[in-house]
Scaffold this motif. Structure first.
Motif, PDB file in Angstrom:
ATOM      1  N   SER A  67      -5.695   0.599  -3.109  1.00  0.00           N
ATOM      2  CA  SER A  67      -4.476  -0.207  -2.955  1.00  0.00           C
ATOM      3  C   SER A  67      -4.655  -1.219  -1.832  1.00  0.00           C
ATOM      4  O   SER A  67      -4.335  -2.408  -1.978  1.00  0.00           O
ATOM      5  N   PHE A  68      -5.172  -0.736  -0.704  1.00  0.00           N
ATOM      6  CA  PHE A  68      -5.413  -1.589   0.467  1.00  0.00           C
ATOM      7  C   PHE A  68      -6.417  -2.691   0.124  1.00  0.00           C
ATOM      8  O   PHE A  68      -6.208  -3.869   0.450  1.00  0.00           O
TER       9      PHE A  68
ATOM     10  N   LYS B 210       0.799   3.986  -2.916  1.00  0.00           N
ATOM     11  CA  LYS B 210       0.423   5.356  -2.560  1.00  0.00           C
ATOM     12  C   LYS B 210       1.467   6.342  -3.068  1.00  0.00           C
ATOM     13  O   LYS B 210       1.135   7.424  -3.573  1.00  0.00           O
TER      14      LYS B 210
ATOM     15  N   VAL C 234       0.842  -1.205   0.000  1.00  0.00           N
ATOM     16  CA  VAL C 234       0.000   0.000   0.000  1.00  0.00           C
ATOM     17  C   VAL C 234       0.873   1.249   0.000  1.00  0.00           C
ATOM     18  O   VAL C 234       0.604   2.218  -0.710  1.00  0.00           O
TER      19      VAL C 234
ATOM     20  N   VAL D 166      -5.243   5.253  -1.400  1.00  0.00           N
ATOM     21  CA  VAL D 166      -4.891   4.372  -0.285  1.00  0.00           C
ATOM     22  C   VAL D 166      -5.842   3.190  -0.208  1.00  0.00           C
ATOM     23  O   VAL D 166      -5.423   2.025  -0.121  1.00  0.00           O
TER      24      VAL D 166
END
Length: 239
Positions: free
Chosen positions: A116-117, A107, A103, A113
């Motif tokens: 990606s998470f 980022k 992540v 965020v």
């Protein structure tokens, strides 16, 4: 803030070598290792290592397809290097939480965020569901007494997944009730999370081309074949 980012970057660059040094010099019983090494069937071990390399490569390719469904576009080499990094850090952290290091790098490349998470969480959810499916299937044939336990575990996992989505949906009661707590603990703030739900995920999945869907299924199945096969080869190498 810029200084803290630089410090974090330097810390992450030194983290891997420091952990490797600690494991090699403080956690390995070399006398026992060399004793066991004499009895190893090395050809099986080499094949197992190659199988694991292919497994990680296939997993990175399927993760890249998940990223595409979330409108995160990165090259194959970038996805491969990030997956290798996550796999390495994940092995030496409890619950493989180290994989969330991906992540941080996504980022830094300008990607959101939460997306990606969520790509990492979704990748793990699919693995867990696949293992639960296999567990239930195997329990009917070999472990009938464990069948109810595995089914119960599957229901719990599905309930947790649904609860997480409800928690992040700004229209739900759970989100409004736990809003102050979420603001403190979610990286990037609650706003980065609250505008994402089943609907947007489904839109991203529907946006995938048929070739990408078939590729994901192929990479998913073959990566698991390499996983089990490489572990079987490790067992053979140990006799």
């Amino acid at each position: 803030k810029e200084m803290s980012k630089k410090r974090l970057k330097i810390f992450l660059q030194f983290l891997g070598p420091v952990i490797l040094f600690y494991i090699l010099f403080f956690k390995v019983d070399y006398r026992l290792l060399f004793e066991k090494a004499k009895t190893l069937h090395c050809h099986f071990l080499i094949l197992a290592a190659l199988g694991m390399v292919f497994e990680i490569a296939l997993r990175s390719m399927r993760w890249r397809i998940i990223l595409t469904s979330l409108n995160i576009k990165i090259s194959f080499l970038s996805s491969l290097s990030l997956y290798w990094l996550g796999a390495f850090v994940g092995v030496i952290t409890p619950g493989r939480l180290g994989e969330l290091i991906k992540v941080y790098f996504l980022k830094n490349r300008g990607h959101g965020v939460f997306r990606s998470f969520f790509s990492i969480i979704l990748d793990r959810i699919l693995d867990v569901l696949f293992l639960l499916f296999l567990g239930i299937l195997v329990s009917f044939f070999f472990l009938k007494e464990a069948g109810l336990y595995i089914i119960f575990l599957g229901v719990v996992v599905l309930a947790v997944i649904i609860f997480v989505f409800l928690l992040l949906d700004e229209r739900s009661f759970f989100n409004r009730f736990l809003n102050p707590l979420l603001e403190k603990f979610l990286p990037g703030g609650l706003k980065a999370f609250s505008h994402f739900g089943w609907r947007k995920l489904w839109q991203g999945i529907k946006g995938l081309k048929k070739g990408q869907v078939f590729s994901f299924i192929f990479f998913f199945v073959v990566s698991w074949i390499f996983y089990f096969f490489s572990r079987y080869l490790v067992a053979l190498s140990l006799g």
